[in-house]
Design a protein around this motif. Sequence first.
Motif, PDB file in Angstrom:
ATOM      1  N   ARG A 184       6.594  55.978   2.146  1.00  0.00           N
ATOM      2  CA  ARG A 184       5.216  55.914   1.503  1.00  0.00           C
ATOM      3  C   ARG A 184       5.036  54.607   1.110  1.00  0.00           C
ATOM      4  NH1 ARG A 184       5.405  60.848   1.635  1.00  0.00           N
ATOM      5  NH2 ARG A 184       5.912  62.840   0.395  1.00  0.00           N
ATOM      6  N   PRO A 185       4.478  53.634   2.147  1.00  0.00           N
ATOM      7  CA  PRO A 185       4.142  52.446   1.607  1.00  0.00           C
ATOM      8  C   PRO A 185       3.014  52.191   1.045  1.00  0.00           C
ATOM      9  CG  PRO A 185       3.743  52.885   3.933  1.00  0.00           C
ATOM     10  CD  PRO A 185       4.232  53.959   3.329  1.00  0.00           C
ATOM     11  N   GLN A 186       2.034  53.146   0.844  1.00  0.00           N
ATOM     12  CA  GLN A 186       0.853  53.069  -0.031  1.00  0.00           C
ATOM     13  C   GLN A 186       0.891  52.993  -1.411  1.00  0.00           C
ATOM     14  OE1 GLN A 186       1.470  55.681   1.894  1.00  0.00           O
ATOM     15  NE2 GLN A 186       1.142  57.446   0.816  1.00  0.00           N
ATOM     16  N   TRP A 187       2.354  53.397  -1.730  1.00  0.00           N
ATOM     17  CA  TRP A 187       2.370  53.364  -3.176  1.00  0.00           C
ATOM     18  C   TRP A 187       2.700  51.890  -3.734  1.00  0.00           C
ATOM     19  CZ3 TRP A 187       7.153  57.318  -3.876  1.00  0.00           C
ATOM     20  CH2 TRP A 187       6.372  58.835  -3.699  1.00  0.00           C
ATOM     21  N   PHE A 188       2.868  50.920  -2.773  1.00  0.00           N
ATOM     22  CA  PHE A 188       3.106  49.618  -3.173  1.00  0.00           C
ATOM     23  C   PHE A 188       2.007  48.749  -2.849  1.00  0.00           C
ATOM     24  CE2 PHE A 188       7.112  51.889  -2.573  1.00  0.00           C
ATOM     25  CZ  PHE A 188       7.791  51.672  -3.657  1.00  0.00           C
ATOM     26  N   GLU A 189       0.709  49.361  -2.624  1.00  0.00           N
ATOM     27  CA  GLU A 189      -0.313  48.388  -2.414  1.00  0.00           C
ATOM     28  C   GLU A 189      -0.753  47.982  -3.801  1.00  0.00           C
ATOM     29  OE1 GLU A 189      -2.965  50.602  -0.035  1.00  0.00           O
ATOM     30  OE2 GLU A 189      -2.082  50.939   1.623  1.00  0.00           O
TER      31      GLU A 189
END
Length: 71
Positions: free
Chosen positions: A38-43
Amino acid sequence: MHKFDDQDGRNKKDALLGSLMLLAFGLSVLAFLVVIDRPQWFELRPASGVASAISQAASVHGSEGVLNAQP
């Protein structure tokens, strides 16, 4: 007799500590696997509407509007 009881308590303590360390390791591996999926959690996103508007205005006009502004 007291020495035997002391050793038994220590073995239980060591077993509990080992189990807790294994649980912590397992949970950290699980957290790592969830996070890499889930890379979108760190945008970085603006926290409010005003910050969002400022961010959008800055990205649309860029720095050229500031440099070429007419007084």
